[in-house]
Design a protein around this motif. Structure first.
Motif, PDB file in Angstrom:
ATOM      1  N   TYR A 282       0.808  -1.218   0.000  1.00 27.59           N
ATOM      2  CA  TYR A 282       0.000   0.000   0.000  1.00 27.59           C
ATOM      3  C   TYR A 282       0.843   1.272   0.000  1.00 27.59           C
ATOM      4  N   ASN A 283       2.045   1.199   0.515  1.00 19.33           N
ATOM      5  CA  ASN A 283       2.890   2.392   0.527  1.00 19.33           C
ATOM      6  C   ASN A 283       3.754   2.508  -0.716  1.00 19.33           C
ATOM      7  N   GLY A 284       3.867   1.407  -1.493  1.00 20.09           N
ATOM      8  CA  GLY A 284       4.723   1.451  -2.665  1.00 20.09           C
ATOM      9  C   GLY A 284       4.026   1.212  -3.983  1.00 20.09           C
ATOM     10  N   ASP A 285       2.757   0.748  -3.922  1.00 19.54           N
ATOM     11  CA  ASP A 285       2.030   0.433  -5.142  1.00 19.54           C
ATOM     12  C   ASP A 285       0.704   1.166  -5.141  1.00 19.54           C
ATOM     13  N   SER A 286       0.604   2.230  -5.914  1.00 15.30           N
ATOM     14  CA  SER A 286      -0.629   3.008  -5.964  1.00 15.30           C
ATOM     15  C   SER A 286      -1.373   2.790  -7.276  1.00 15.30           C
ATOM     16  N   SER A 287      -1.063   1.669  -7.973  1.00 19.94           N
ATOM     17  CA  SER A 287      -1.755   1.382  -9.223  1.00 19.94           C
ATOM     18  C   SER A 287      -3.235   1.182  -8.946  1.00 19.94           C
ATOM     19  N   ALA A 288      -4.059   1.578  -9.896  1.00 24.45           N
ATOM     20  CA  ALA A 288      -5.493   1.510  -9.676  1.00 24.45           C
ATOM     21  C   ALA A 288      -6.219   1.218 -10.973  1.00 24.45           C
ATOM     22  N   LYS A 289      -7.318   0.520 -10.845  1.00 27.43           N
ATOM     23  CA  LYS A 289      -8.197   0.306 -11.987  1.00 27.43           C
ATOM     24  C   LYS A 289      -8.781   1.649 -12.409  1.00 27.43           C
TER      25      LYS A 289
ATOM     26  N   PHE B 215     -11.994  -2.450  -5.579  1.00 25.33           N
ATOM     27  CA  PHE B 215     -11.839  -1.394  -6.574  1.00 25.33           C
ATOM     28  C   PHE B 215     -11.262  -0.157  -5.904  1.00 25.33           C
ATOM     29  N   ILE B 216     -10.211   0.406  -6.516  1.00 27.09           N
ATOM     30  CA  ILE B 216      -9.618   1.647  -6.032  1.00 27.09           C
ATOM     31  C   ILE B 216      -9.621   2.652  -7.178  1.00 27.09           C
ATOM     32  N   PRO B 217     -10.232   3.817  -7.007  1.00 22.67           N
ATOM     33  CA  PRO B 217     -10.266   4.815  -8.075  1.00 22.67           C
ATOM     34  C   PRO B 217      -8.863   5.267  -8.448  1.00 22.67           C
ATOM     35  N   GLN B 218      -8.681   5.617  -9.697  1.00 25.37           N
ATOM     36  CA  GLN B 218      -7.375   6.046 -10.181  1.00 25.37           C
ATOM     37  C   GLN B 218      -6.904   7.285  -9.417  1.00 25.37           C
ATOM     38  N   GLY B 219      -5.664   7.226  -8.968  1.00 29.34           N
ATOM     39  CA  GLY B 219      -5.072   8.368  -8.279  1.00 29.34           C
ATOM     40  C   GLY B 219      -5.358   8.438  -6.797  1.00 29.34           C
ATOM     41  N   ALA B 220      -6.130   7.505  -6.254  1.00 29.54           N
ATOM     42  CA  ALA B 220      -6.434   7.540  -4.822  1.00 29.54           C
ATOM     43  C   ALA B 220      -5.180   7.235  -4.011  1.00 29.54           C
ATOM     44  N   PRO B 221      -4.886   8.008  -2.971  1.00 32.40           N
ATOM     45  CA  PRO B 221      -3.716   7.725  -2.131  1.00 32.40           C
ATOM     46  C   PRO B 221      -3.927   6.448  -1.330  1.00 32.40           C
ATOM     47  N   THR B 222      -2.857   5.714  -1.078  1.00 31.61           N
ATOM     48  CA  THR B 222      -2.941   4.480  -0.305  1.00 31.61           C
ATOM     49  C   THR B 222      -1.982   4.532   0.872  1.00 31.61           C
ATOM     50  N   SER B 223      -2.264   3.735   1.891  1.00 26.49           N
ATOM     51  CA  SER B 223      -1.360   3.676   3.046  1.00 26.49           C
ATOM     52  C   SER B 223      -1.618   2.416   3.846  1.00 26.49           C
ATOM     53  N   PHE B 224      -0.616   1.955   4.561  1.00 26.97           N
ATOM     54  CA  PHE B 224      -0.730   0.864   5.527  1.00 26.97           C
ATOM     55  C   PHE B 224       0.464   0.937   6.469  1.00 26.97           C
ATOM     56  N   PRO B 225       0.239   0.902   7.776  1.00 34.30           N
ATOM     57  CA  PRO B 225      -1.047   0.993   8.462  1.00 34.30           C
ATOM     58  C   PRO B 225      -1.614   2.413   8.371  1.00 34.30           C
ATOM     59  N   PRO B 226      -2.816   2.658   8.897  1.00 31.35           N
ATOM     60  CA  PRO B 226      -3.383   4.006   8.820  1.00 31.35           C
ATOM     61  C   PRO B 226      -2.662   4.977   9.749  1.00 31.35           C
ATOM     62  N   SER B 227      -2.866   6.263   9.493  1.00 35.45           N
ATOM     63  CA  SER B 227      -2.236   7.298  10.319  1.00 35.45           C
ATOM     64  C   SER B 227      -2.819   7.272  11.730  1.00 35.45           C
ATOM     65  N   LYS B 228      -1.971   7.056  12.705  1.00 34.58           N
ATOM     66  CA  LYS B 228      -2.409   6.927  14.091  1.00 34.58           C
ATOM     67  C   LYS B 228      -2.867   8.257  14.665  1.00 34.58           C
ATOM     68  N   ASP B 229      -3.947   8.227  15.433  1.00 33.94           N
ATOM     69  CA  ASP B 229      -4.462   9.419  16.118  1.00 33.94           C
ATOM     70  C   ASP B 229      -3.854   9.439  17.521  1.00 33.94           C
ATOM     71  N   ASP B 230      -2.680  10.032  17.649  1.00 32.41           N
ATOM     72  CA  ASP B 230      -1.952   9.996  18.918  1.00 32.41           C
ATOM     73  C   ASP B 230      -2.693  10.689  20.044  1.00 32.41           C
ATOM     74  N   SER B 231      -3.407  11.759  19.748  1.00 36.70           N
ATOM     75  CA  SER B 231      -4.099  12.490  20.810  1.00 36.70           C
ATOM     76  C   SER B 231      -5.164  11.632  21.469  1.00 36.70           C
ATOM     77  N   THR B 232      -5.903  10.881  20.677  1.00 34.07           N
ATOM     78  CA  THR B 232      -6.936   9.999  21.230  1.00 34.07           C
ATOM     79  C   THR B 232      -6.310   8.837  21.963  1.00 34.07           C
TER      80      THR B 232
END
Length: 358
Positions: free
Chosen positions: A14-21, A97-114
């Protein structure tokens, strides 16, 4: 059967492959985001205010207050027979299905304050609380959101252009078999979502679960909600797969939901190394036992994995029941585990809903 990618492999994918249909040219349409849609009397004069980066609609009222009607209609209910799945092709699976150009990530951005303010709380938690509160609208986390009815909130996941998977017991079932209003907010966080809130027009279901569930009810404790807009064309959706028995105790899955104990169901959490410890079959439905952390309002959240060569995750289970009291260390017993619903019937329900309400 091939197993999904493991945690470390997902980080690279998810952090290195952003290819999308790519969507067909005719489908590239902007979607209107409904920020606010309420019914009020003509005597009230709404005002639009901006405060601290937030947009507010306010009206002046008196000591009698204001009556605001919700804009969500009661959905139609389509009740299917789980027995029919034995007479049809139960190997039907579909990828994400992932739209073209959608950003991807894994794991998600942690909410440190919560995370810092909540800590570990003694609910149905096995050992250390592994849930991570996050705030991330990239793919695939944007596919998950909060379900809301007149009586409760739960969790859900996009599985089609306007199709949301959640638990049957999250629906506000009435005594006459109908369903009360229900809506879905993808990527819900602290009161709103970046794409707005969508009304449910139709509910596809096998059972109408309420109260405590038997194992057989858990095996079919899922519904597909049909939304009034094709938000999936904009944000994407997850695929679906039948859980294979060879994956018991061998695969790490991801589980997302909106826990009440940690965030009052206002912010999502994820666990990235969930293991299914047992599988019990009831005809075409399955109970997937696990000893992962699961508390109120995480109900309906997806259990998913991502396979090599596929653009995104596929759902194999839906959070259904929580057993208690909690135990400190899993002992292998299915009498004290938490449970997902899944199986061939889950895949067929999604298929039927997407066919009946494309």
């Amino acid at each position: 059967m091939a197993a999904p990618l493991q945690y470390e492999q997902l980080v690279g994918k998810y952090n290195g492959d952003s290819s999308a249909k790519v969507l067909d040219a005719g489908e590239k349409k902007p979607i209107q985001v409904r920020l606010l849609d309420v019914m009020i009397d003509d005597k009230y004069k709404p005002q639009l205010l901006r405060e601290n980066g937030r947009l507010k609609v306010v009206v002046e009222t008196d000591a009698n207050g204001i009556n605001i009607d919700h804009p969500f209609p009661n959905p139609e209910v389509v009740l299917l027979s789980a027995a029919q799945t034995t007479q049809r092709d139960t190997t039907v699976e579909a990828t994400a299905f992932i739209p073209q150009g959608a950003p991807t990530s894994f794991p998600p951005s942690k909410d440190d304050s919560t995370q810092d303010s909540t800590g570990n709380k003694p609910t149905v938690i096995f050992g250390q609380d592994d849930r991570v509160v996050f705030h991330d609208t990239s793919y695939p986390w944007r596919l998950c959101g909060r379900i809301q009815t007149a009586v409760m909130s739960g969790s859900g996941c996009m599985v089609g252009p306007r199709h949301v998977l959640t638990a049957s017991h999250c629906v506000n079932w009435a005594g006459d078999g109908s369903a009360g209003w229900i809506n879905f907010t993808p990527a819900y966080y602290d009161g709103s979502g970046p794409w707005g809130t969508f009304a449910v027009t139709t509910v596809y279901s096998y059972v109408k679960n309420v109260g405590e569930l038997s194992d057989e009810q858990t095996a079919f404790d899922y519904v597909v909600l049909v939304l009034d807009k094709r938000i999936g064309d904009t944000i994407g959706w997850a695929g679906r797969r039948v859980f294979d028995k060879s994956w018991v105790n061998t695969v790490q899955w991801t589980f997302i939901g909106y826990p009440f104990d940690l965030t009052k169901a206002e912010r999502p959490t994820f666990q990235g190394k969930v293991v299914v410890t047992s599988k019990q079959d009831f005809r075409t439905g399955s109970v997937l036992g696990h000893f992962s952390d699961y508390t109120a309002c995480m109900d309906g959240g997806p259990l998913w994995g991502t396979w090599a060569g596929e653009s995104g995750p596929s759902v194999v289970g839906v959070a259904s029941t929580r057993e208690g009291p909690p135990i400190a260390v899993p002992n292998g017993s299915t009498n004290e585990d938490n449970e997902f619903g899944g199986g061939e019937a889950l895949v067929k329900l999604i298929t039927d809903a997407r066919t009946g309400a494309p």
